[in-house]
Scaffold this motif. Structure first.
Motif, mmCIF file in Angstrom:
data_model
loop_
_atom_site.group_PDB
_atom_site.id
_atom_site.type_symbol
_atom_site.label_atom_id
_atom_site.label_comp_id
_atom_site.label_asym_id
_atom_site.label_seq_id
_atom_site.Cartn_x
_atom_site.Cartn_y
_atom_site.Cartn_z
ATOM 1 N N PHE A 1 15.419 15.114 -0.684
ATOM 2 C CA PHE A 1 16.614 14.362 -0.323
ATOM 3 C C PHE A 1 16.545 13.805 1.109
ATOM 4 O O PHE A 1 17.095 12.740 1.382
ATOM 5 N N GLU A 2 15.916 14.523 2.020
ATOM 6 C CA GLU A 2 15.924 14.090 3.419
ATOM 7 C C GLU A 2 14.744 13.189 3.793
ATOM 8 O O GLU A 2 14.685 12.660 4.908
ATOM 9 N N THR A 3 13.787 12.975 2.885
ATOM 10 C CA THR A 3 12.624 12.125 3.177
ATOM 11 C C THR A 3 13.038 10.650 3.226
ATOM 12 O O THR A 3 13.720 10.172 2.321
ATOM 13 N N PRO A 4 12.643 9.896 4.268
ATOM 14 C CA PRO A 4 12.963 8.462 4.327
ATOM 15 C C PRO A 4 12.306 7.691 3.178
ATOM 16 O O PRO A 4 11.126 7.893 2.873
ATOM 17 N N ILE A 5 13.090 6.841 2.525
ATOM 18 C CA ILE A 5 12.600 6.022 1.410
ATOM 19 C C ILE A 5 12.913 4.559 1.701
ATOM 20 O O ILE A 5 14.036 4.226 2.077
ATOM 21 N N VAL A 6 11.913 3.687 1.520
ATOM 22 C CA VAL A 6 12.112 2.243 1.616
ATOM 23 C C VAL A 6 11.853 1.647 0.235
ATOM 24 O O VAL A 6 10.803 1.884 -0.367
ATOM 25 N N ILE A 7 12.824 0.865 -0.268
ATOM 26 C CA ILE A 7 12.716 0.302 -1.616
ATOM 27 C C ILE A 7 12.549 -1.220 -1.511
ATOM 28 O O ILE A 7 13.200 -1.880 -0.706
ATOM 29 N N TYR A 8 11.696 -1.745 -2.360
ATOM 30 C CA TYR A 8 11.558 -3.203 -2.429
ATOM 31 C C TYR A 8 11.456 -3.641 -3.875
ATOM 32 O O TYR A 8 11.167 -2.859 -4.789
ATOM 33 N N CYS A 9 11.722 -4.930 -4.088
ATOM 34 C CA CYS A 9 11.552 -5.566 -5.394
ATOM 35 C C CYS A 9 11.066 -6.992 -5.131
ATOM 36 O O CYS A 9 10.399 -7.225 -4.122
ATOM 37 N N GLY A 10 11.391 -7.923 -6.018
ATOM 38 C CA GLY A 10 10.915 -9.292 -5.793
ATOM 39 C C GLY A 10 11.617 -9.964 -4.630
ATOM 40 O O GLY A 10 10.981 -10.567 -3.767
ATOM 41 N N SER A 11 12.968 -9.830 -4.576
ATOM 42 C CA SER A 11 13.729 -10.521 -3.537
ATOM 43 C C SER A 11 14.648 -9.596 -2.746
ATOM 44 O O SER A 11 15.196 -9.998 -1.723
ATOM 45 N N GLY A 12 14.855 -8.378 -3.212
ATOM 46 C CA GLY A 12 15.760 -7.435 -2.555
ATOM 47 C C GLY A 12 16.970 -7.082 -3.404
ATOM 48 O O GLY A 12 17.701 -6.131 -3.099
ATOM 49 N N TRP A 13 17.193 -7.843 -4.493
ATOM 50 C CA TRP A 13 18.368 -7.640 -5.344
ATOM 51 C C TRP A 13 18.335 -6.292 -6.067
ATOM 52 O O TRP A 13 19.249 -5.477 -5.955
ATOM 53 N N ARG A 14 17.252 -6.078 -6.811
ATOM 54 C CA ARG A 14 17.121 -4.826 -7.551
ATOM 55 C C ARG A 14 16.962 -3.628 -6.616
ATOM 56 O O ARG A 14 17.443 -2.519 -6.905
ATOM 57 N N GLU B 1 0.820 -1.205 0.000
ATOM 58 C CA GLU B 1 0.000 0.000 0.000
ATOM 59 C C GLU B 1 0.864 1.269 0.000
ATOM 60 O O GLU B 1 1.870 1.335 0.697
ATOM 61 N N SER B 2 0.465 2.238 -0.787
ATOM 62 C CA SER B 2 1.081 3.567 -0.955
ATOM 63 C C SER B 2 2.359 3.547 -1.781
ATOM 64 O O SER B 2 2.986 4.590 -1.984
ATOM 65 N N ALA B 3 2.770 2.380 -2.286
ATOM 66 C CA ALA B 3 4.013 2.310 -3.057
ATOM 67 C C ALA B 3 3.886 3.055 -4.382
ATOM 68 O O ALA B 3 2.810 3.128 -4.987
ATOM 69 N N VAL B 4 5.017 3.607 -4.841
ATOM 70 C CA VAL B 4 5.139 4.214 -6.167
ATOM 71 C C VAL B 4 5.982 3.267 -7.005
ATOM 72 O O VAL B 4 7.080 2.881 -6.610
ATOM 73 N N LEU B 5 5.471 2.887 -8.175
ATOM 74 C CA LEU B 5 6.167 1.928 -9.026
ATOM 75 C C LEU B 5 7.015 2.652 -10.083
ATOM 76 O O LEU B 5 6.503 3.397 -10.902
ATOM 77 N N ILE B 6 8.355 2.402 -10.034
ATOM 78 C CA ILE B 6 9.286 2.881 -11.067
ATOM 79 C C ILE B 6 10.237 1.720 -11.351
ATOM 80 O O ILE B 6 11.112 1.426 -10.527
ATOM 81 N N PRO B 7 10.110 1.051 -12.469
ATOM 82 C CA PRO B 7 11.005 -0.069 -12.775
ATOM 83 C C PRO B 7 12.472 0.348 -12.689
ATOM 84 O O PRO B 7 12.828 1.477 -13.048
ATOM 85 N N LEU B 8 13.323 -0.548 -12.227
ATOM 86 C CA LEU B 8 14.711 -0.213 -11.938
ATOM 87 C C LEU B 8 15.415 0.450 -13.117
ATOM 88 O O LEU B 8 16.110 1.458 -12.951
ATOM 89 N N ARG B 9 15.272 -0.100 -14.313
ATOM 90 C CA ARG B 9 15.999 0.458 -15.458
ATOM 91 C C ARG B 9 15.515 1.863 -15.832
ATOM 92 O O ARG B 9 16.200 2.579 -16.556
#
Length: 520
Positions: free
Chosen positions: A412-425, A392-400
């Protein structure tokens, strides 16, 4: 004379009366009449007294004053032509090394010009055969210099003042003037070359060269007005000035390739790029105000000091040169934009990571309930979100495509949490964003989205709603371009290799290189 005349007349009259008395009887003149005649005779004038010489005739011309020859001011066009001729003829930016000078002195010694202060020579000595003319007085003692075509090597304490002197002499017409580099006199001493104690003996007047008087006048004015400190600007002082003086102007005189490779000084001041080779050709790019505060820099400080002297000769009054140049600035850890040097600095975050910039599933779940929650970034492909849903609330931007949609990210100072399928990307994305300037970016570990689902945390079906354009952060454009190039060309498989495949490649590819990034 008139008194004598009257006496003579009286005498004649008296004689006449006497003769008359002898011939006939007549009445004698009354005594009063005689006395009256005597009284009426004017007294004799006093003898003239010599007087002063007569005053000169005011109509005569006064004695001629010695003729004063007024030296005309040189035109900017003529000064530009002379400066351009000097710049276009430079070889190795008119420098020579310590070893080269030592060899030259043994074979065919050049004219050695020492532009230090007498106190420096008194304390530290001088190179044998040198003529001492302090830099600020150089324009007043050109008669001590050799002919225009004689080789001249200029030195000072470190090479800074010698560079200014070289630029001035070359502009005035001397054709073979070089600066002793390698630390100049200090380097000469450290290298163990011979030194003569004390101040050099007084130099003979040669009158061997006749620079244009108007040119000499302009350059003398420039040299004699050099302020205390010789126009040196230290990197730490410039760093403060860029914060406190928004009107400060930077001029970078390096070549285009140097900027592309190493970047440039990042600051609030205005930056002008004019390679020293085309400094006169691009004269229209110079600051319009002659009293503007200007700092010139190059790679090490030599070329920028040449440019500083050129600007001074054209009447600029507040110009300094960055000591140590861009190299000293970058080595000091000050802000760099563009180039590989900027790229190096952008990864400084590697030394400050906490838990390698990761966060757990439970931590994210708690953070999402906080106010405000972190910005959640999903870097999977749209098809993955279509199939498996999203947080919920995620913004989708493909890695490439991440480098092309920076405008969708927060400040720049806003906390960001990134996820993908397993954590690699997500790890690749975190590294990229941190290098671009975002300060609080972490990767969702524990299996990333797959782990989130397995842990039973809520999932929203389908693709997230399109992100809002925020334009909240502006990373360096050159660095962003490099980052986008890297992200957009990540190959299939996202750069992963399995243990089994690596085992085979180590057998089949003996040239393959392994890099282990674990701690000791």
């Amino acid at each position: 004379m008139r008194g004598h005349k009257y006496l003579f007349l009286i005498l004649l009259l008296t004689l006449g009366l006497l003769f008359s008395g002898c011939s006939q009887e007549v009445d004698a003149p009354a005594e009063d009449a005689v006395q009256e005649a005597v009284v009426e005779a004017p007294a004799a004038e006093p003898t003239a007294v010599p007087t002063e010489a007569p005053a000169p005739d005011p109509t005569e011309a006064p004695p001629a004053e010695p003729e004063v020859v007024e030296v005309a001011e040189i035109s900017d066009a003529d000064l530009s032509a002379a400066t351009e001729g000097f710049l276009s003829s430079m070889e190795k930016y008119n420098t020579t090394g310590l070893d080269d000078l030592n060899l030259a002195m043994a074979e065919n010694a050049p004219f050695l010009l020492d532009v230090r202060q007498p106190g420096e020579a008194e304390e530290k000595g001088h190179i044998e055969g040198a003529v001492l003319i302090p830099l600020r007085e150089l324009g007043q003692h050109l008669d001590l210099l050799p002919s225009f075509d004689s080789p001249i090597v200029v030195y000072c304490g470190s090479g800074w003042r010698a560079t200014i002197a070289m630029a001035a002499l070359e502009t005035m017409g001397w054709q073979d003037v070089v600066v002793l580099k390698g630390g100049s006199f200090g380097g000469w001493v450290e290298a163990g070359y011979p030194v003569v104690a004390g101040v050099p003996p007084e130099a003979p007047v040669l009158d061997a060269a006749k620079p244009d008087p108007s040119m000499a006048k302009r350059l003398n004015a420039s040299l004699s007005a050099i302020p205390e400190g010789w126009g040196v600007k230290k990197a730490d002082v410039l760093n403060t000035d860029l914060i406190e003086k928004p009107d400060l102007i930077l001029i970078d005189v390096r070549k285009d390739a140097e900027l592309a490779e190493k970047g440039w000084i990042d600051g609030s001041g205005s930056l002008i790029h004019i390679p020293i080779e085309s400094f006169i050709a691009q004269q229209s790019d110079w600051p319009a105000e002659k009293d503007a505060e200007i700092v010139v820099y190059c790679g090490s400080g030599h070329r920028s000091t040449i440019a500083m002297e050129i600007l001074n000769s054209f009447g600029y009054t507040n110009v300094t040169s960055l000591s140590g140049g861009f190299g000293a600035w970058a080595d000091g850890g000050f802000a760099v934009a563009g180039g590989l040097a900027a790229l190096d600095q952008s990864f400084a975050f590697l030394g400050d990571m906490v838990k390698y910039n990761t966060t757990g599933l439970d931590d994210l779940n708690l953070a999402l309930a906080a106010d405000p929650p972190p910005f959640v970034l999903d870097v999977r492909q749209p098809s993955e979100a279509e199939e498996k849903g999203h947080i919920e609330s995620a913004v989708l931007i493909p890695l490439r495509e991440l480098g092309q949609h920076i405008d969708l990210l927060p400040s720049f100072e806003t906390p960001i949490v990134i996820y993908c399928g397993s954590g690699w990307r997500a790890t690749i994305a975190m590294t990229a964003l941190k290098s671009l300037g975002w300060q609080d970016v972490v990767v969702l570990k524990g299996g990333s989205f797959g782990g989130w689902v397995d842990a039973g945390y809520p999932v929203i079906e389908g693709i997230p709603e399109e992100g809002m354009v925020l334009n909240a952060a502006a990373p360096d454009a050159d660095l962003l371009a490099k980052t986008d190039q890297m992200l957009s060309t990540i190959p299939e498989g996202w750069g992963g290799v399995t243990a089994e495949n690596l085992n085979s490649e180590l057998i089949e590819k003996p040239e393959l290189i392994l890099i282990d990034v674990r701690t000791e």
